[in-house]
Design an enzyme around this catalytic site. Structure first.
Site, PDB file in Angstrom:
ATOM      1  N   CYS A   1     -10.177  -5.279  -0.090  1.00 33.31           N
ATOM      2  CA  CYS A   1     -11.502  -4.214   0.189  1.00 33.31           C
ATOM      3  C   CYS A   1     -12.396  -4.380  -0.988  1.00 33.31           C
ATOM      4  O   CYS A   1     -11.970  -4.747  -2.151  1.00 33.31           O
ATOM      5  CB  CYS A   1     -10.923  -2.839   0.315  1.00 33.31           C
ATOM      6  SG  CYS A   1     -10.200  -2.020  -1.130  1.00 33.31           S
TER       7      CYS A   1
ATOM      8  N   CYS B   1      -4.217   0.704  -2.522  1.00 30.15           N
ATOM      9  CA  CYS B   1      -3.901  -0.536  -1.825  1.00 30.15           C
ATOM     10  C   CYS B   1      -2.842  -1.130  -2.630  1.00 30.15           C
ATOM     11  O   CYS B   1      -2.579  -1.250  -3.479  1.00 30.15           O
ATOM     12  CB  CYS B   1      -5.282  -1.395  -2.060  1.00 30.15           C
ATOM     13  SG  CYS B   1      -6.716  -0.529  -1.043  1.00 30.15           S
TER      14      CYS B   1
ATOM     15  N   GLU C   1       0.474   5.140   0.680  1.00 30.78           N
ATOM     16  CA  GLU C   1      -0.567   6.063   1.090  1.00 30.78           C
ATOM     17  C   GLU C   1      -0.097   7.583   0.731  1.00 30.78           C
ATOM     18  O   GLU C   1       0.914   7.884  -0.031  1.00 30.78           O
ATOM     19  CB  GLU C   1      -0.565   6.174   2.539  1.00 30.78           C
ATOM     20  CG  GLU C   1      -1.127   4.588   3.254  1.00 30.78           C
ATOM     21  CD  GLU C   1      -1.559   4.596   4.433  1.00 30.78           C
ATOM     22  OE1 GLU C   1      -1.070   5.426   5.429  1.00 30.78           O
ATOM     23  OE2 GLU C   1      -2.040   3.805   4.739  1.00 30.78           O
TER      24      GLU C   1
ATOM     25  N   ASN D   1       0.739  -1.327  -0.121  1.00 29.03           N
ATOM     26  CA  ASN D   1      -0.096  -0.015  -0.369  1.00 29.03           C
ATOM     27  C   ASN D   1       0.893   1.224  -0.034  1.00 29.03           C
ATOM     28  O   ASN D   1       1.833   1.334   0.528  1.00 29.03           O
ATOM     29  CB  ASN D   1      -0.948   0.143   1.085  1.00 29.03           C
ATOM     30  CG  ASN D   1      -0.552  -0.180   2.503  1.00 29.03           C
ATOM     31  OD1 ASN D   1       0.526  -0.808   2.638  1.00 29.03           O
ATOM     32  ND2 ASN D   1      -1.133   0.285   3.514  1.00 29.03           N
TER      33      ASN D   1
ATOM     34  N   CYS E   1     -10.841  -3.311  -4.482  1.00 25.37           N
ATOM     35  CA  CYS E   1      -9.811  -4.220  -5.031  1.00 25.37           C
ATOM     36  C   CYS E   1     -10.474  -5.295  -5.677  1.00 25.37           C
ATOM     37  O   CYS E   1      -9.973  -5.782  -6.770  1.00 25.37           O
ATOM     38  CB  CYS E   1      -8.955  -4.559  -3.822  1.00 25.37           C
ATOM     39  SG  CYS E   1      -7.632  -3.017  -3.585  1.00 25.37           S
TER      40      CYS E   1
ATOM     41  N   GLU F   1      -2.970  -4.590  -3.119  1.00 26.76           N
ATOM     42  CA  GLU F   1      -3.517  -5.476  -4.227  1.00 26.76           C
ATOM     43  C   GLU F   1      -3.536  -4.910  -5.466  1.00 26.76           C
ATOM     44  O   GLU F   1      -3.218  -5.541  -6.608  1.00 26.76           O
ATOM     45  CB  GLU F   1      -4.935  -6.007  -3.714  1.00 26.76           C
ATOM     46  CG  GLU F   1      -4.920  -6.912  -2.505  1.00 26.76           C
ATOM     47  CD  GLU F   1      -5.287  -5.979  -1.324  1.00 26.76           C
ATOM     48  OE1 GLU F   1      -4.830  -4.974  -1.268  1.00 26.76           O
ATOM     49  OE2 GLU F   1      -5.741  -6.671  -0.396  1.00 26.76           O
TER      50      GLU F   1
HETATM   51  N1  THU Z   1      -5.450  -1.320   2.278  1.00 26.24           N
HETATM   52  C1  THU Z   1      -5.012  -2.223   1.476  1.00 26.24           C
HETATM   53  O1  THU Z   1      -3.622  -2.088   1.218  1.00 26.24           O
HETATM   54  N2  THU Z   1      -5.727  -3.260   0.897  1.00 26.24           N
HETATM   55  C2  THU Z   1      -6.786  -3.928   1.467  1.00 26.24           C
HETATM   56  O2  THU Z   1      -7.481  -4.403   0.868  1.00 26.24           O
HETATM   57  C3  THU Z   1      -7.217  -2.954   2.567  1.00 26.24           C
HETATM   58  C4  THU Z   1      -6.590  -1.510   2.819  1.00 26.24           C
HETATM   59  C5  THU Z   1      -4.575  -0.328   3.028  1.00 26.24           C
HETATM   60  C6  THU Z   1      -5.099   0.932   2.437  1.00 26.24           C
HETATM   61  C7  THU Z   1      -4.432   1.925   3.398  1.00 26.24           C
HETATM   62  O3  THU Z   1      -3.108   2.377   3.056  1.00 26.24           O
HETATM   63  C8  THU Z   1      -4.433   1.084   4.883  1.00 26.24           C
HETATM   64  O4  THU Z   1      -4.452  -0.224   4.154  1.00 26.24           O
HETATM   65  C9  THU Z   1      -5.798   1.265   5.698  1.00 26.24           C
HETATM   66  O5  THU Z   1      -6.646   1.250   5.042  1.00 26.24           O
END
Ligand code: THU
Length: 165
Positions: free
Chosen positions: A117, A79, A70, A68, A120, A81
């Site tokens: 999520c 994310c 940010e 991920n 994704c 994925e």
């Molecule tokens: N996140 C992912 O990378 N994948 C997911 O399926 C759920 C959430 C990340 C997004 C964000 O950077 C952090 O987790 C908190 O939501």
């Protein structure tokens, strides 16, 4: 007999597997989880501190990883994925995606599996449909239980797909 306008109750059944520990997986699957774990450690999760790593196994044997990313403007982040799958399909558009492993958690003590999520799932399913072959999914925390789904469509029933356009 129910009348013509009688409502119907329908049920969806989804089967998945749960492994108590990473060590219960096959060597190939454990290796993919470990690649996702390594990718997780490189995540840029400055704001949530929730690090996620994803690893994809292609039919050409290559493993593609992502994590991920940010951003101070929160929705601009991505994310793990999608970071991984967009790289995979951008660089190997004709390869078949066989499996994806996801490792996630704030620290090394998260034994709660973290599933992709909704956004994704939508993206992952697009590529599963495109290749007409199922993608296996493994998700786990940073230790402990692993959940395995044998195809992405099981993770997103009643999907919106291109056939509806
Ligand atoms: N996140 C992912 O990378 N994948 C997911 O399926 C759920 C959430 C990340 C997004 C964000 O950077 C952090 O987790 C908190 O939501």
């Amino acid at each position: 007999m129910p009348s013509k306008n009688y409502k119907m109750i329908k049920t969806l059944d989804v089967t998945y597997e749960e492994y108590p520990n990473w060590s219960d997986l096959s060597q190939e699957d454990l290796n993919l989880i470990k690649e996702a774990q390594k990718a997780r450690e490189l995540a840029y999760a400055k704001y949530s501190e929730f690090k996620v790593g994803a690893a994809i196994l292609l039919d050409n044997g290559k493993i593609i990883t992502g994590n991920n990313q940010e951003n101070a403007a929160y929705p601009s982040g991505l994310c793990a994925e999608r970071t991984a799958i967009f790289y995979a399909v951008a660089n190997y558009p004709s390869a078949v995606i066989r499996k994806m492993a996801i490792v996630a958690g704030k620290d090394d003590e998260n034994s709660e599996p973290v599933s992709p999520c909704g956004a994704c799932r939508q993206v992952l399913l697009e590529y599963e449909n495109r290749q007409r072959k199922p993608i296996e999914f493994f998700f786990t925390g940073t230790k402990g239980r692993v959940i395995k789904f044998s195809k992405c469509s099981d993770l997103l029933p009643f999907t919106f797909d291109g056939s509806l356009l």
